[in-house]
Write an enzyme that holds these catalytic residues in place. Structure first.
Site, short mmCIF file in Angstrom:
data_model
loop_
_atom_site.label_atom_id
_atom_site.label_comp_id
_atom_site.label_asym_id
_atom_site.label_seq_id
_atom_site.Cartn_x
_atom_site.Cartn_y
_atom_site.Cartn_z
N GLY A 124 0.83 -1.19 0.00
CA GLY A 124 0.00 0.00 0.00
C GLY A 124 0.87 1.25 0.00
N CYS A 125 0.30 2.37 -0.41
CA CYS A 125 1.10 3.59 -0.54
C CYS A 125 1.60 4.10 0.82
CB CYS A 125 0.33 4.67 -1.29
SG CYS A 125 -1.30 5.06 -0.61
N HIS A 126 0.69 4.31 1.79
CA HIS A 126 1.13 4.75 3.11
C HIS A 126 2.08 3.73 3.73
CE1 HIS A 126 -1.74 8.06 3.32
NE2 HIS A 126 -2.71 7.24 2.99
N ALA A 127 1.76 2.46 3.55
CA ALA A 127 2.58 1.39 4.11
C ALA A 127 3.98 1.41 3.51
CB ALA A 127 1.93 0.04 3.87
N THR A 128 4.09 1.71 2.22
CA THR A 128 5.40 1.79 1.58
C THR A 128 6.30 2.79 2.29
OG1 THR A 128 4.59 1.10 -0.60
CG2 THR A 128 6.59 2.44 -0.55
#
Length: 318
Positions: free
Chosen positions: A118-122
């Site tokens: 995921g983007c935030h997770a990245t």
């Protein structure tokens, strides 16, 4: 894989991520895109046939639809690259962040089921995984993070809302969300890094199209050993040494922009920057990238390139 063109199917090619993946394939000569007629794009029988006719299928779907598509893929030789949240912590699925460790890259290279982060997770995992893996951050650290993102991360509905002619004045200001502390990326943020508990996470969407800035503050007195911005920066440089997608910025690099970190500076770029700032008591770790690049379609293409054993940056902007 051999030099014959690989057949690629994008299930969900009309969504934001699917469209970006499709666009990135336009100039490639090593793949053949299988294009489903629009009237059949929700027909399970037709989708199943396209999945089975492909060598690699990208799933650019909501979670429930992604799970249904996986169930249709009875041929275990078909490689699935899923951009949804559905399988990121599932057994048997490679987590699509090759720079984290040699084991992550090998799992992608040899895997048949690959989950794109995921983007935030990245942004979060880029910072926290090495801190724990290198013994600096205790797994039970009460960690927090905040993330600034452009509105494209919200998909078609949010894009239309922000770009509409009569939009609400509220949309001119940054807006915090995920207020229940139940954001869907939390599960992978905890599991992939090895944290003992979910982080306190505050995502914020603002009035610009794409780009993301994730920040994680830490107290050095709660870290293992004597840590300073210099020692932490050196650890990041060593951990990501030789990785073309991850750029550890020099200490003090923020001075070039007047000691501000903008959140849209990496829009259109497929790598990720790391900044280490602060002082000997409090260190701020920040990652900056494009939520549609390394945070979505760019990461998906990088995973494909690893599977195809070609240059990981092929078709990407670095």
């Amino acid at each position: 894989m051999n030099n014959q063109k690989k057949k690629i199917f994008i299930d969900g090619s009309e969504g934001t991520t699917g469209l970006r993946i499709f666009e990135r394939f336009e100039k490639r000569d090593d793949i053949e895109l299988l294009k489903i007629p629009s009237e059949f794009r929700k027909d399970p029988a037709v989708i199943k046939q396209f999945i089975h006719d492909s060598d690699i299928t990208f799933l650019c779907l909501p979670d429930a639809a992604a799970r249904e598509a996986v169930a249709l893929a009875e041929d275990e030789d078909v490689i699935l690259i899923d951009t949804s949240t559905a399988h990121r912590t599932e057994a048997g699925w490679a987590y699509g962040y090759p720079e984290l460790s040699p084991a992550h890259r090998a799992a992608i290279r040899n895997g048949k089921r690959i989950a794109v982060p995921g983007c935030h997770a990245t942004g979060f995992i880029t910072l926290v995984y090495p801190m724990i893996a290198n013994g600096i951050l205790p797994a039970d650290y009460p960690i927090s993070a905040f993330s600034l993102t452009g509105y494209s991360g919200g998909g078609k509905k949010m894009i239309a809302e922000y770009e509409g002619e009569n939009r609400r004045e509220e949309l001119l200001s940054p807006r915090q969300y995920g207020l229940s502390q139940m954001h869907k990326h939390l599960k992978e943020m905890k599991a992939i890094t090895g944290l003992a508990r979910n982080p306190l996470f505050s995502p914020i969407v603002a009035d610009y199209y794409s780009g993301m800035l994730v920040s994680v503050p830490v107290y050095t007195e709660l870290l293992n050993g004597k840590q300073t911005p210099e020692t932490i920066h050196a650890m990041f440089e060593k951990h990501y040494e030789g990785e073309k997608f991850v750029k550890v910025m020099p200490l003090g690099a923020e001075a070039e922009s007047g000691n501000f970190l903008g959140s849209n500076n990496c829009s259109g770029w497929d790598g990720i920057e790391i900044f280490v700032t602060g002082n000997e008591e409090r260190v701020l770790l920040s990652s900056r990238f494009d939520n549609l690049g390394k945070g979505a379609s760019g990461a998906a293409i990088q995973c494909l390139n690893i599977v195809l054993s070609c240059d990981e940056a092929k078709g990407l902007n670095l």
